[in-house]
Design a protein around this motif. Structure first.
Motif, PDB file in Angstrom:
ATOM      1  N   ALA A  38      11.925  -3.677 -12.589  1.00  0.00           N
ATOM      2  CA  ALA A  38      11.435  -4.618 -13.595  1.00  0.00           C
ATOM      3  C   ALA A  38      10.598  -5.722 -12.962  1.00  0.00           C
ATOM      4  O   ALA A  38       9.604  -6.173 -13.548  1.00  0.00           O
ATOM      5  N   ASP A  39      10.988  -6.180 -11.765  1.00  0.00           N
ATOM      6  CA  ASP A  39      10.254  -7.266 -11.107  1.00  0.00           C
ATOM      7  C   ASP A  39      10.098  -7.038  -9.611  1.00  0.00           C
ATOM      8  O   ASP A  39       9.886  -7.980  -8.858  1.00  0.00           O
ATOM      9  N   TYR A  40      10.211  -5.783  -9.173  1.00  0.00           N
ATOM     10  CA  TYR A  40      10.050  -5.490  -7.750  1.00  0.00           C
ATOM     11  C   TYR A  40       9.422  -4.113  -7.560  1.00  0.00           C
ATOM     12  O   TYR A  40       9.455  -3.259  -8.457  1.00  0.00           O
ATOM     13  N   VAL A  41       8.828  -3.922  -6.382  1.00  0.00           N
ATOM     14  CA  VAL A  41       8.318  -2.617  -5.983  1.00  0.00           C
ATOM     15  C   VAL A  41       8.792  -2.341  -4.560  1.00  0.00           C
ATOM     16  O   VAL A  41       8.994  -3.265  -3.766  1.00  0.00           O
ATOM     17  N   ALA A  42       8.972  -1.062  -4.242  1.00  0.00           N
ATOM     18  CA  ALA A  42       9.424  -0.672  -2.913  1.00  0.00           C
ATOM     19  C   ALA A  42       8.756   0.634  -2.519  1.00  0.00           C
ATOM     20  O   ALA A  42       8.438   1.464  -3.374  1.00  0.00           O
ATOM     21  N   PHE A  43       8.558   0.817  -1.213  1.00  0.00           N
ATOM     22  CA  PHE A  43       7.946   2.048  -0.711  1.00  0.00           C
ATOM     23  C   PHE A  43       8.599   2.442   0.606  1.00  0.00           C
ATOM     24  O   PHE A  43       8.874   1.593   1.457  1.00  0.00           O
ATOM     25  N   ASN A  44       8.827   3.743   0.736  1.00  0.00           N
ATOM     26  CA  ASN A  44       9.376   4.352   1.947  1.00  0.00           C
ATOM     27  C   ASN A  44       8.196   4.873   2.761  1.00  0.00           C
ATOM     28  O   ASN A  44       7.756   6.005   2.595  1.00  0.00           O
TER      29      ASN A  44
ATOM     30  N   VAL B  64       6.061 -11.132 -15.412  1.00  0.00           N
ATOM     31  CA  VAL B  64       5.728 -10.144 -14.390  1.00  0.00           C
ATOM     32  C   VAL B  64       5.892  -8.717 -14.924  1.00  0.00           C
ATOM     33  O   VAL B  64       6.778  -8.429 -15.736  1.00  0.00           O
ATOM     34  N   THR B  65       4.994  -7.849 -14.498  1.00  0.00           N
ATOM     35  CA  THR B  65       5.090  -6.409 -14.747  1.00  0.00           C
ATOM     36  C   THR B  65       4.882  -5.685 -13.424  1.00  0.00           C
ATOM     37  O   THR B  65       4.412  -6.283 -12.450  1.00  0.00           O
ATOM     38  N   THR B  66       5.236  -4.405 -13.380  1.00  0.00           N
ATOM     39  CA  THR B  66       5.051  -3.613 -12.164  1.00  0.00           C
ATOM     40  C   THR B  66       4.380  -2.296 -12.507  1.00  0.00           C
ATOM     41  O   THR B  66       4.561  -1.757 -13.599  1.00  0.00           O
ATOM     42  N   ARG B  67       3.608  -1.782 -11.563  1.00  0.00           N
ATOM     43  CA  ARG B  67       2.966  -0.491 -11.797  1.00  0.00           C
ATOM     44  C   ARG B  67       2.349   0.048 -10.505  1.00  0.00           C
ATOM     45  O   ARG B  67       2.233  -0.662  -9.504  1.00  0.00           O
ATOM     46  N   TYR B  68       1.936   1.286 -10.561  1.00  0.00           N
ATOM     47  CA  TYR B  68       1.169   1.895  -9.484  1.00  0.00           C
ATOM     48  C   TYR B  68      -0.305   1.804  -9.844  1.00  0.00           C
ATOM     49  O   TYR B  68      -0.700   2.135 -10.966  1.00  0.00           O
TER      50      TYR B  68
ATOM     51  N   GLU C 219       7.113   8.490  -2.953  1.00  0.00           N
ATOM     52  CA  GLU C 219       8.373   7.822  -2.617  1.00  0.00           C
ATOM     53  C   GLU C 219       8.257   6.295  -2.775  1.00  0.00           C
ATOM     54  O   GLU C 219       8.474   5.537  -1.837  1.00  0.00           O
ATOM     55  N   TYR C 220       7.895   5.888  -3.968  1.00  0.00           N
ATOM     56  CA  TYR C 220       7.894   4.452  -4.259  1.00  0.00           C
ATOM     57  C   TYR C 220       8.732   4.203  -5.506  1.00  0.00           C
ATOM     58  O   TYR C 220       8.951   5.097  -6.325  1.00  0.00           O
TER      59      TYR C 220
ATOM     60  N   VAL D  92       0.839  -1.188   0.000  1.00  0.00           N
ATOM     61  CA  VAL D  92       0.000   0.000   0.000  1.00  0.00           C
ATOM     62  C   VAL D  92       0.881   1.248   0.000  1.00  0.00           C
ATOM     63  O   VAL D  92       1.969   1.270   0.585  1.00  0.00           O
ATOM     64  N   ILE D  93       0.391   2.289  -0.684  1.00  0.00           N
ATOM     65  CA  ILE D  93       1.077   3.580  -0.737  1.00  0.00           C
ATOM     66  C   ILE D  93       0.298   4.576   0.112  1.00  0.00           C
ATOM     67  O   ILE D  93      -0.904   4.767  -0.091  1.00  0.00           O
ATOM     68  N   HIS D  94       0.970   5.211   1.052  1.00  0.00           N
ATOM     69  CA  HIS D  94       0.347   6.149   1.974  1.00  0.00           C
ATOM     70  C   HIS D  94       0.836   7.583   1.740  1.00  0.00           C
ATOM     71  O   HIS D  94       1.999   7.795   1.391  1.00  0.00           O
TER      72      HIS D  94
END
Length: 362
Positions: A261-267, A292-296, A256-257, A248-250
């Motif tokens: 290519a195959d990962y997501v990260a959030f601070n 796999v794809t990544t997106r918001y 700040e995310y 989840v993005i807050h």
């Protein structure tokens, strides 16, 4: 530590672990217990140092292996009484706290919400994160203080706390099928649970979720010495052809995310952004599934401070296995900066695409 009693001659064996990457690695490796001599036995490295090991519920012997860049390491297995092993992972079910399932290792602790929570009308669909600034187990003490001594685990008493906000989202790394309309089909609370392994080096939990007209079974494995849980999922009965695993993005740091290519990260700003001593929580998912794809993905409408999710999305066909990794850290714990956390996710991606190879010689 469990002892496998296997029909095999009482003799030594050698385990060869090879590393295809041009970087040093220390990882938990596993071999079939049936390929080793009869227990009890001791595992030693090439210098004669004894290594801890554990027998898992599915008949594997696991131990931490250290291998140099593009190198090979040899371990001997010989009859003997293994030394006691410190508990570095832990899991427990807490019916007295509306059916929480909580588990941890030396990096972080986690929580999933159970039947009583769902029946009470609670809406927290994903994984909660308990921060840690110590390598020792903290979950039993925190629940005892919270439930018996009435000392809140939402305050840091010297080793971390619960300041992560889950709500009706995927939280710190849960899964959800994508419906034909492109929206996430959110899980609720789990309905069934099992603890299959509980230390000293690995804990394994099985959770069953019934929602959206289908059934999801999650097998969550957390080893000592890694910031990442491994989850294998099976989905039945959903009208979907892909599955998302994400965080989840807050607000107030929704920008700040990172989507690789195959990962997501959030601070993550935590439930008390800017609060003194609260810090920041780093969360992320690594998904090496084919395609796999990544997106918001923004939420249709904000839910409190939640604005959307950073997700990894991979095709799914019913009856197949959906496998990915997810985890967290705290900037007062093992990863002090968000950049170092993103580097850890990128490193995990490399490791998954070039796994260490293990061979047993008798």
């Amino acid at each position: 530590m469990g002892m496998p009693y296997i029909k095999a001659e009482d003799q030594s064996a050698r385990i060869i672990v090879s590393n295809p990457l041009p970087q040093p690695r220390t990882e938990m490796v596993e071999v079939e217990a049936s390929s080793l001599p009869v227990a009890p036995f001791v595992i030693r490295d090439s210098r004669g140092s004894e290594l801890p090991w554990q027998l898992t519920h599915d008949g594997k012997v696991i131990f931490p292996a250290t291998v140099g860049p593009s190198g090979e390491a040899s371990y001997t297995v010989a009859p003997g009484k293994p030394a006691p092993v410190d508990e570095r992972v832990y899991a427990a079910f807490y019916p007295e706290r509306v059916d929480d399932m909580a588990w941890e290792n030396d990096y972080a602790a986690y929580r999933a919400y159970g039947p009583a929570f769902g029946a009470s009308g609670g809406a927290a669909y994903g994984y909660d994160v308990f921060t840690k600034s110590t390598t020792r187990p903290v979950v039993p003490e925190r629940y005892f203080k919270e439930l018996v001594q009435k000392v809140s685990y939402h305050t840091d008493h010297g080793d971390g706390m619960d300041v992560y906000d889950v709500g009706p989202t995927l939280g710190g790394g849960a899964t959800a099928p994508l419906g034909r309309d492109g929206n996430l089909i959110f899980p609720g609370a789990f309905s069934e649970w099992k603890i299959l392994d509980n230390g000293p080096l690995r804990t394994t939990i099985e959770l069953v979720y019934n929602y959206g007209g289908g059934k999801e079974t999650r097998l969550i494995t957390l080893d000592a010495g890694t910031p990442f849980n491994h989850t294998e999922c099976r989905f039945e009965g959903f009208d979907a052809d892909s599955v998302a695993a994400g965080v989840v993005i807050h607000k107030p740091t929704a920008e700040e995310y990172v989507t690789g290519a195959d990962y997501v990260a959030f601070n993550d700003p935590t439930t008390a952004p800017g609060g003194r001593g609260v810090g920041r929580i780093y969360v992320g998912v690594v998904n090496a599934q084919p395609g796999v794809t990544t997106r918001y993905m923004p939420l249709p409408a904000p839910k409190g401070k939640a604005t959307g999710h950073a997700v990894t999305v991979a095709p799914y066909s019913e009856g197949s296995e959906y496998s990915y990794y997810w985890g967290s850290s705290w900037n007062k714990g093992r990863f002090m900066t968000f950049d170092s956390w993103v580097n850890a996710l990128e490193d995990m991606s490399r490791r998954l695409r070039a796994p260490m190879k293990v061979k047993v010689e008798r």
